[in-house]
Design an enzyme around this catalytic site. Structure first.
Site, mmCIF file in Angstrom:
data_model
loop_
_atom_site.group_PDB
_atom_site.id
_atom_site.type_symbol
_atom_site.label_atom_id
_atom_site.label_comp_id
_atom_site.label_asym_id
_atom_site.label_seq_id
_atom_site.Cartn_x
_atom_site.Cartn_y
_atom_site.Cartn_z
ATOM 1 N N SER A 88 -6.603 4.706 8.567
ATOM 2 C CA SER A 88 -7.300 4.446 7.302
ATOM 3 C C SER A 88 -6.619 3.295 6.562
ATOM 4 C CB SER A 88 -7.275 5.724 6.453
ATOM 5 O OG SER A 88 -7.499 5.445 5.100
ATOM 6 N N ARG A 107 -12.956 12.829 3.813
ATOM 7 C CA ARG A 107 -11.669 13.518 3.984
ATOM 8 C C ARG A 107 -11.184 14.103 2.671
ATOM 9 N NH1 ARG A 107 -8.117 9.093 5.642
ATOM 10 N NH2 ARG A 107 -6.469 10.637 5.742
ATOM 11 N N ASP A 164 -13.963 3.274 7.028
ATOM 12 C CA ASP A 164 -12.902 3.971 6.300
ATOM 13 C C ASP A 164 -13.402 4.445 4.946
ATOM 14 O OD1 ASP A 164 -10.162 4.821 5.592
ATOM 15 O OD2 ASP A 164 -10.397 3.256 4.096
ATOM 16 N N HIS A 208 0.833 -1.199 0.000
ATOM 17 C CA HIS A 208 0.000 0.000 0.000
ATOM 18 C C HIS A 208 0.865 1.246 0.000
ATOM 19 C CE1 HIS A 208 -4.026 1.740 0.494
ATOM 20 N NE2 HIS A 208 -3.368 2.747 1.035
HETATM 21 N N1 URA Z 1 -4.288 6.156 1.594
HETATM 22 C C1 URA Z 1 -5.288 5.655 2.371
HETATM 23 O O1 URA Z 1 -5.744 4.538 2.169
HETATM 24 N N2 URA Z 1 -5.745 6.408 3.364
HETATM 25 C C2 URA Z 1 -5.264 7.628 3.620
HETATM 26 O O2 URA Z 1 -5.715 8.242 4.541
HETATM 27 C C3 URA Z 1 -4.229 8.152 2.807
HETATM 28 C C4 URA Z 1 -3.754 7.382 1.797
#
Ligand code: URA
Length: 439
Positions: A183, A168, A161, A82
């Site tokens: 998140s 967000r 999330d 990620h």
């Molecule tokens: N990637 C995510 O999955 N969440 C975030 O808050 C920022 C980047």
């Protein structure tokens, strides 16, 4: 307990209790807490922060807001990767197929664009017909048969999330270590992989602008993952300059294809080999990092990594013709040329991302649709010499009316000077259970 008091408490810099955090996540997920109160709390967290315990509770509450994927029927050590988000960051579409071609199963749930950064799901959806909303049975079946599937945060995985992320994105509440760590880790843990490689971006195009904040974010996430029994590693990588040359959805898919065919830009190609090698190392697919690098390089040169991408696209209903023949060009293209001569001393990645959004490559509101053909191809980057009139970038869009704003934003991204700038390392640190290694 009520949201007004919780917002007031965080606004005053106090620590929220476990019950308050769970009350917020539970109520927000069920739709009982309105977006305006959630936004106010998010903004208070951006200003006041959260301690380690609050962040761990927030992650846990989000992780348990929905289902957890069960990948146990897929043999082998499943690895996820990620990125914390960047501009031109198309690495998932490259390293996923490389790892899969080396025998490491990749079951990846990706996100959409956030703020000035792009998201893998939006990019993949530039491929006609490709489905990213796939149920968990089909997802597992594709990973078992092909070795890789990349889908959206589908079904009921970390729904808290999913809702917060979208909110967000449009309320300027992204750049906060506890919000980013919870998140990312809530959905990574819910997605069920055994090992997780994190690519924590640092610099002007990252949510974490400073190296120290990026290390802190990496440590927060590695520690959450290790406490949940996962193999974890984080690389802190440069995002001061966009990665590769392409910014924008279809343009980035095309650059990913080029890279998988061994024709990608040097910075992107070498970053992908490094990231994929660490994925292999986490999965015990090679004894040393060097051995893993060799496996990754071979997967590109023998074409197996590109074949994996094609197989995944086909399995997810996508039209593979574009992978071989290329995407249709945007209706409008325009050159951006140098206004003065000298070295490009800085190319602010965030402003490049904003210019790409201005061309139509992202969303300004939750309801906006994306122009997949829109974006920017950089012909020159930081450190390159340009003479007046040299092409620095080519803008792509479906709407010529978007060019003036994009040009203005892009101009603010570029600094030109008489001396070449110092080189910035692409991979700056490795964070693992054992500590931080500076490279
Ligand atoms: N990637 C995510 O999955 N969440 C975030 O808050 C920022 C980047």
């Amino acid at each position: 307990m009520n949201m007004y008091d919780i917002i007031t408490k965080k606004k005053s810099g106090l620590v929220l209790s476990e019950q308050e955090i769970r009350f917020f996540i539970d109520g927000f997920t069920k739709g009982e807490i309105p977006d305006y109160q959630a936004s106010a709390l998010l903004m208070a967290v951006c200003f006041q922060g959260m301690n380690e315990e609050e962040t761990a509770t927030l992650t846990d509450a989000m992780l348990h807001s929905g289902d957890m994927a069960d990948l146990s029927s897929i043999p082998g050590i499943k690895v996820d990767k990620h990125s914390t988000g960047g501009v031109g960051d198309k690495t998932s579409m490259i390293i996923g197929p490389i790892a899969a071609a080396c025998g490491v199963p990749v079951a990846k749930m990706s996100g959409r664009g956030l703020g000035h950064t792009g998201g893998t799901v939006d990019k993949l959806e530039a491929i006609p017909g490709l489905q990213t909303a796939i149920d968990s049975e089909r997802f597992t079946e594709i990973v078992r048969s092909i070795g890789i599937s990349i889908i959206g945060q589908s079904g009921n995985i970390a729904p808290a999330d999913k809702k917060l992320y979208a909110l967000r994105d449009v309320t300027a509440t992204v750049d906060s270590i506890p919000l980013i760590a919870s998140s990312i880790m809530s959905k990574k843990l819910a997605a069920g992989s055994d090992a997780i490689l994190l690519d924590v971006k640092t610099g002007s195009g990252a949510f974490m602008k400073t190296f120290d904040d990026s290390i802190a974010l990496a440590q927060a996430m590695v520690s959450i993952g290790i406490h949940s029994g996962r193999r974890m590693m984080a690389l802190v990588t440069d995002m001061d300059v966009p990665l590769g040359s392409a910014i924008g959805n279809a343009l980035e898919v095309q650059e990913s294809i080029d890279t998988l065919q061994g024709k990608g830009p040097d910075d992107l190609s070498s970053m992908c080999i490094e990231l994929a090698s660490y994925m292999l190392l986490l999965a015990d697919a090679g004894e040393t990092l060097d051995a893993c690098r060799l496996l990754c390089q071979n997967a590109i040169s023998n074409g197996k990594a590109f074949d994996k991408l094609c197989a995944m696209v086909e399995a997810q209903g996508g039209d593979t013709t574009v992978l071989h023949k290329g995407f249709e060009k945007a209706a409008v293209t325009a050159s951006y040329t140098a206004q003065s001569s000298g070295y490009i001393t800085h190319l602010n990645a965030e402003s490049c991302g904003m210019a790409s959004l201005a061309l139509g490559a992202g969303r300004e509101t939750l309801e906006d649709s994306i122009d997949y053909s829109a974006g920017i191809v950089l012909l020159k980057k930081t450190g390159d010499y340009v003479a007046v009139g040299d092409e620095i970038a080519i803008f792509h869009t479906s709407d010529a009316g978007k060019l003036p704003t994009a040009t203005e934003v892009f101009s603010s991204a570029i600094s030109i000077g008489s001396e070449p700038p110092a080189k910035i390392k692409t991979i700056q640190a490795v964070v693992s259970e054992t500590g931080v290694d500076l490279l």
